[in-house]
Design a protein around this motif. Structure first.
Motif: not given
Length: 148
Positions: A59, A61-62, A111-112
């Motif tokens: 999350i 660092n996407n 990434n979430l």
């Protein structure tokens, strides 16, 4: 000792010494097993914390990460592409197994912070004691279960 056998005092002394030896041997054995159970609990919580860390890293660092359980080499890895972020190996007398969506030994963390497969990671020690982590789909909730 005379020619007819042992005296009662001699028999009581041998019985007392034998009882003391058995007591110490049994207490050491029980202490070792308790220590192994504590280590097993520490390892399963370490894995759970590493999954939570991987979610937070993804999350922050996407990025998308893969959490892989390598049963053959008794280890697990978190990697991003070809770069290994985290690698932990368990001692040789422990077994680790990961089953996600009934066929895979890995899951992806988006990434979430969502995971793409539900499943569990199981570790066991030489005494057959088992600890399990379950991971739910989408949210990636982590729950540690103690199977005694």
């Amino acid at each position: 000792m005379d020619k007819r056998g042992f005296t009662l005092l001699e028999l009581l002394m041998v019985l007392g010494i034998t009882t003391i030896i058995i007591f110490f041997t049994l207490s050491i054995s029980l202490s070792t097993r308790r220590d192994e159970r504590i280590l097993l609990d520490q390892y399963i919580h370490m894995i759970a914390n590493d999954i939570i860390y991987a979610k937070e890293y993804a999350i922050a660092n996407n990025v998308t990460l893969v959490f892989l359980v390598d049963s053959k080499n008794k280890r697990y890895l978190v990697y991003r592409g070809n770069f290994i972020l985290l690698e932990q190996k368990l001692p040789d007398d422990y077994e680790i197994r990961g089953i996600f969506a009934n066929v895979h030994s890995s899951f992806t963390i988006s990434n979430l912070g969502y995971v793409d497969r539900f499943g569990s990671i199981t570790i066991s020690n030489k005494y057959g004691e088992i600890r399990r982590i379950t991971i739910t789909i989408k949210t990636g909730r982590v729950k540690v279960m103690l199977d005694d």
